[in-house]
Design a protein around this motif. Structure first.
Motif, PDB file in Angstrom:
ATOM      1  N   UNK A 129       0.799  -1.216   0.000  1.00 35.20           N
ATOM      2  CA  UNK A 129       0.000   0.000   0.000  1.00 35.20           C
ATOM      3  C   UNK A 129       0.832   1.265   0.000  1.00 35.20           C
ATOM      4  N   UNK A 130       0.146   2.389   0.058  1.00 32.08           N
ATOM      5  CA  UNK A 130       0.750   3.719   0.070  1.00 32.08           C
ATOM      6  C   UNK A 130       1.374   3.977   1.446  1.00 32.08           C
ATOM      7  N   UNK A 131       2.611   4.412   1.481  1.00 35.62           N
ATOM      8  CA  UNK A 131       3.295   4.659   2.751  1.00 35.62           C
ATOM      9  C   UNK A 131       2.652   5.786   3.549  1.00 35.62           C
ATOM     10  N   UNK A 132       1.846   6.613   2.928  1.00 40.07           N
ATOM     11  CA  UNK A 132       1.151   7.671   3.651  1.00 40.07           C
ATOM     12  C   UNK A 132      -0.125   7.167   4.327  1.00 40.07           C
ATOM     13  N   UNK A 133      -0.508   5.956   4.016  1.00 37.63           N
ATOM     14  CA  UNK A 133      -1.705   5.358   4.615  1.00 37.63           C
ATOM     15  C   UNK A 133      -1.323   4.787   5.985  1.00 37.63           C
ATOM     16  N   UNK A 134      -1.985   5.238   7.057  1.00 35.97           N
ATOM     17  CA  UNK A 134      -1.651   4.721   8.395  1.00 35.97           C
ATOM     18  C   UNK A 134      -1.727   3.203   8.501  1.00 35.97           C
ATOM     19  N   UNK A 135      -2.652   2.569   7.788  1.00 40.14           N
ATOM     20  CA  UNK A 135      -2.770   1.110   7.846  1.00 40.14           C
ATOM     21  C   UNK A 135      -1.527   0.442   7.266  1.00 40.14           C
ATOM     22  N   UNK A 136      -1.006   1.005   6.172  1.00 43.87           N
ATOM     23  CA  UNK A 136       0.216   0.461   5.568  1.00 43.87           C
ATOM     24  C   UNK A 136       1.397   0.618   6.522  1.00 43.87           C
TER      25      UNK A 136
END
Length: 472
Positions: A129-136
């Protein structure tokens, strides 16, 4: 803090490499920056993996840096045999990280490489996922923290002071199995060493400790029999004896049998156990040293893992009583709770101001001080390594400590052994489930939510994660 190896895996075709090399470099730099921002150290392989030769050489380079975990970074399509060769040269945990981008199909490379590792039984984890996504970020950082904890265990030494306490099978473990599964050695030390060395403790430091406890605690309640200044100083001397053993034998964590030899004939180890687990004593701030009462090996191992994951002092307690009317458990064990749990404050005196030192009860005729307090409210993660048919598993559940006001707290504490430390725990698991499945009389806890990290620890160790309630 973890030491992380970062290996950028790429396409094996030279005419593709020319077009993706800049993207692979930029993506790796973004991942490394995120990890550094989270407080970790990143060691990046000097070259991208663009051939079978580089797959082996770059992975070996990172292995030589003694990293806790190696990230195989898939930001473009990657040749799966590069992943396989790199894994063969990687001795520790592997985390495969991929972007989700239709122009640069790193996800496809991760799935192809991960599937190949599955075919040969090589344990690994995946995050995407996107590194800016907290879940990632959460998926990645859970694996990183777990890798640091698992690798922190390997090569460590447990000091077992005394033998099996009171016939407790759950407090003993197979040393061969510990070395094979966790990489931990066991040093067997007789309890006589505490008695012998206690006499040689520095008298000025011992007196300093006694005066500090008398001055700053909620009270030292001498009774002239089970608790006298001399007995309290004997307990403090035992603490210094343990510190000497820890330094001499290079012990990373410990357990003290105590019962019945010391508790019947010398003094209890309550002071020693509490302050070894604390991040301070009367001399000032210090590192915690996990110490389990009753020389509980799997208890100490659980505590050490939780310490390596969080850095916090770790609770040790008996599952002493169930208050059915409140659906709350009284976690209570003689002297074992670090005084830090009284207020969970960075100021030792704030914690100590809620701690009473009371005469030991009839279980311990040698006497000494019991370190009594009630754990401060808050959310925690509870865990315990146990064995089923010889195989390790980790029980995990969420919960919280609660208090109910002075009068109710007192009544509930007096329902069991008032003189001991208590924690009123509301577990996010039904009592029936807990009492049916939980494999020990001892339980351990640290503040916060660490369920995902413990899942990752179990995966990396190759043991079964056994969640209760909402942590299942």
């Amino acid at each position: 803090m973890a030491r992380i190896g970062l290996l950028s895996i790429s396409d094996g075709r030279d005419y593709v490499q020319r077009d993706v090399r800049e993207h692979v470099t930029r993506a790796a730099q973004e991942l490394a920056a995120m990890l550094v921002e989270a407080g970790h150290e990143v060691v990046t392989a000097p070259e991208h993996v663009e051939s079978n030769v580089l797959a082996t050489s770059q992975a070996r380079h990172l292995a030589d840096q003694h990293v806790d975990l190696t990230i195989f970074h898939h930001s473009v399509w990657t040749f799966p045999h590069f992943t396989m060769l790199a894994a063969e040269a990687t001795p520790g945990p592997i985390l495969m990280v991929a972007n989700i981008d239709p122009q640069f199909p790193g996800m496809v490379g991760m799935l192809a490489g991960g599937g190949a590792l599955d075919q040969i039984g090589r344990v690994h984890a995946r995050a995407w996922g996107d590194l800016h996504d907290p879940a990632t970020r959460s998926r990645i950082l859970s694996q990183v923290r777990a890798g640091a904890a698992v690798q922190g265990l390997r090569g460590s030494t447990f000091g077992r002071i005394g033998g099996r306490p009171m016939g407790m099978y759950t407090a003993t473990a197979n040393t061969d199995q510990w070395m094979k599964t966790f990489g931990v050695d066991v040093e067997e030390i007789d309890q006589w060493e505490i008695v012998r060395r206690a006499e040689n403790a520095d008298a000025s430091l011992v007196k300093q400790g006694r005066l500090w406890l008398e001055q700053h605690s909620a009270g030292v309640h001498y009774d002239g029999d089970r608790l006298t200044p001399e007995l309290l100083e004997r307990q403090i001397r035992s603490y210094y004896a343990m510190k000497e053993l820890i330094a001499e034998w290079n012990l990373d964590f410990s357990g003290i049998k105590g019962q019945p030899e010391l508790t019947a004939n010398f003094c209890t180890m309550d002071i020693a156990e509490a302050f070894l687990n604390d991040p301070y004593d009367w001399e000032g701030p210090k590192q915690t040293h996990v110490t389990a009462t009753e020389a509980d090996m799997d208890g100490a191992l659980t505590m050490q893992l939780l310490k390596l994951l969080t850095g916090d002092p770790v609770l040790f307690a008996d599952v002493r009583h169930y208050h059915q009317d409140k659906d709350v458990w009284d976690l209570c064990n003689s002297g074992q709770h670090a005084t830090w749990y009284a207020a969970r404050s960075d100021d030792p005196l704030e914690n100590l101001g809620k701690v009473n030192f009371l005469p030991e009860v009839f279980y311990f005729p040698a006497g000494g001080a019991s370190v009594q307090h009630l754990a401060a409210p808050g959310d925690l993660t509870f865990a315990r390594l146990t064995r089923a048919d010889g195989a390790y598993r980790m029980h995990v559940m969420r919960g919280s400590f609660e208090t109910y006001g002075a009068e109710t707290d007192e009544r509930m504490m007096r329902a069991s052994t008032w003189e001991w430390p208590h924690a009123f725990a509301r577990l996010q698991a039904p009592a029936e489930e807990f009492l049916t499945r939980f494999g020990s009389n001892h339980i351990h806890a640290v503040p916060g939510d660490h369920v995902a990290d413990l899942r990752a620890v179990c995966d990396q160790l190759g043991i079964r994660y056994d969640g209760f309630g909402d942590a299942a």
